[in-house]
Design a protein around this motif. Structure first.
Motif, PDB file in Angstrom:
ATOM      1  N   SER A  82      -1.684   9.244   7.922  1.00 26.11           N
ATOM      2  CA  SER A  82      -3.043   9.765   8.071  1.00 26.11           C
ATOM      3  C   SER A  82      -3.234  10.593   9.331  1.00 26.11           C
ATOM      4  N   VAL A  99       2.806  12.947   2.298  1.00 23.11           N
ATOM      5  CA  VAL A  99       1.977  12.303   1.284  1.00 23.11           C
ATOM      6  C   VAL A  99       0.775  11.672   1.984  1.00 23.11           C
ATOM      7  N   GLN A 153       0.843  -1.185   0.000  1.00 19.09           N
ATOM      8  CA  GLN A 153       0.000   0.000   0.000  1.00 19.09           C
ATOM      9  C   GLN A 153       0.883   1.241   0.000  1.00 19.09           C
ATOM     10  N   GLY A 154       0.256   2.393  -0.162  1.00 18.32           N
ATOM     11  CA  GLY A 154       0.957   3.666  -0.020  1.00 18.32           C
ATOM     12  C   GLY A 154       2.109   3.865  -0.992  1.00 18.32           C
ATOM     13  N   ILE A 155       3.167   4.498  -0.494  1.00 19.42           N
ATOM     14  CA  ILE A 155       4.321   4.819  -1.323  1.00 19.42           C
ATOM     15  C   ILE A 155       4.976   3.553  -1.874  1.00 19.42           C
ATOM     16  N   THR A 198      -1.272   9.102   2.937  1.00 21.85           N
ATOM     17  CA  THR A 198      -1.321   7.641   2.938  1.00 21.85           C
ATOM     18  C   THR A 198      -1.855   7.200   4.289  1.00 21.85           C
ATOM     19  N   HIS A 199      -2.126   5.911   4.410  1.00 22.04           N
ATOM     20  CA  HIS A 199      -2.566   5.381   5.707  1.00 22.04           C
ATOM     21  C   HIS A 199      -1.493   5.628   6.765  1.00 22.04           C
ATOM     22  N   THR A 231       2.012  13.056  -3.962  1.00 26.20           N
ATOM     23  CA  THR A 231       1.211  11.861  -4.211  1.00 26.20           C
ATOM     24  C   THR A 231       2.136  10.653  -4.199  1.00 26.20           C
ATOM     25  N   THR A 232       1.553   9.496  -4.025  1.00 24.16           N
ATOM     26  CA  THR A 232       2.367   8.279  -4.073  1.00 24.16           C
ATOM     27  C   THR A 232       2.990   8.107  -5.454  1.00 24.16           C
TER      28      THR A 232
END
Length: 270
Positions: A213, A207, A20-22, A209-210, A236-237
Motif C-alpha cells: 500500500s 499488486v 490476506q493479499g496474494i 494489497t496492504h 490483481t491478487t
C-alpha cells in the motif's frame, strides 16, 4: 474470477502468509480447484477470520495454523498439523515476506538485514529441509524435519518472489535483493528435489494489497507503475493465484526450476 477447473482434487496445499493479499488469493484459488488448504499467519485472529472467509466462499476443506515462518517450532507445528489432518503435503507455496525498511542497502541496519534474510529467503529453505546426500558432513544439520519428507512423488513447490528481484528499486532495494535470491534458490532447489518434486517461482508485479500500500496507495506513483506495464493496469491478487495454481498443477508437469513473471509486461528480462 474466470471459470476454473478442479485440478487439485485429493491434493493438500500449504500456503504461508495466507490470511490476506496474494497469499489468501492463492489459497482461495487452490481451494476452489479442490485442494484441502492449510493457511497460516502470525496471529490467531487473522487465521480464524481467513478460514471462515474461505469456507463462506465454498472452500470447505480448510484449516488454519498460526505460523511465523522464522520460528522453527511453529514451522514444525505447521507441517505436523497438516499431516495429522490430511496425511500428506502435495503443494507448498512459500509466500511469506517482509519489507521493514526503505533505507538504502548500505544504510540498512544489521537487524533489518537479518529479518529480511530470515523471512524472505531462509524460511523457504527451512520449510523444505531435507537430508543432504551431496555433502555427508551436513546431514546432521539438515535432518529431515519439515515438509519434504511428507511430499509424495509429483508434488510441487512454488516460491513467491517479485518483479523487484530483477530490478530492485531504490525505495525497496534490499527487499528486491532478497527476491533476487529466490530466483537462484528456485533453480537450486529444483535440481536438489528432482525428479520427484518440482520447484518453480512466480515474480508478481505491483499488486494493490496492504503489503504494497505504501507504493500502490500513492495515486501518482500508481499511474507511473501502470504506465510501465503493457496492459496498462496493475496486477490483481487473483492474477497471482491463477499463476501459482498453474505451476502447482499437473498442467505444468514438465516445468521446474523456472520463474514466471506475472507483471503485465513490465520490464524484467529478455
Amino acid at each position: 474470477m474466470s471459470k476454473i477447473g478442479r485440478r487439485f482434487e485429493g491434493k493438500v496445499a500449504i500456503v504461508t502468509a495466507s490470511t490476506q493479499g496474494i497469499g489468501f488469493a492463492i489459497a482461495q484459488r487452490l481451494g476452489l480447484e479442490g485442494a484441502s488448504i492449510v493457511i497460516s499467519s502470525r496471529k490467531q485472529q487473522n487465521v480464524d477470520e481467513a478460514v471462515e472467509k474461505l469456507r463462506a466462499q465454498g472452500v470447505q476443506n480448510v484449516i488454519g495454523v498460526v505460523c511465523h515462518v522464522s520460528n522453527a517450532q511453529q514451522r514444525k507445528n505447521l507441517i505436523e498439523k497438516t499431516v495429522e489432518k490430511y496425511g500428506k503435503v502435495d503443494v507448498v507455496v512459500s509466500n511469506a515476506a517482509a519489507n521493514p525498511s526503505t533505507e538504502s542497502i548500505i544504510n540498512t541496519k544489521d537487524s533489518v538485514l537479518d529479518k529480511l534474510w530470515e523471512i524472505n529467503v531462509k524460511a523457504s529453505i527451512l520449510l523444505l529441509r531435507v537430508h543432504s546426500t551431496i555433502n555427508p558432513t551436513e546431514i546432521s544439520r539438515l535432518l529431515a524435519q519439515d515438509a519434504a519428507p511428507h511430499m509424495p512423488k509429483g508434488s510441487a513447490v512454488v516460491l513467491v518472489a517479485s518483479i523487484a528481484g530483477y530490478h530492485p528499486p531504490a525505495s525497496m532495494a534490499m527487499y528486491g535483493v532478497t527476491k533476487t535470491a529466490l530466483l537462484g534458490l528456485t533453480k537450486a532447489l529444483a535440481s536438489e528435489m528432482a525428479p520427484d518434486i518440482r520447484v518453480n517461482c512466480i515474480a508478481p508485479g505491483f499488486v494493490p494489497t496492504h503489503f504494497a500500500s505504501f507504493i500502490t496507495g500513492n495515486v501518482e506513483l500508481r499511474k507511473e507503475l501502470e504506465a510501465q506495464t503493457l496492459l496498462n493496469r496493475l496486477g490483481t491478487t487473483e492474477d497471482m493465484g491463477a499463476a501459482v495454481a498453474f505451476l502447482a498443477s499437473d498442467d505444468a508437469s514438465y516445468i521446474t526450476g523456472e520463474t514466471l513473471v506475472v507483471a503485465g509486461g513490465m520490464p524484467s528480462r529478455l
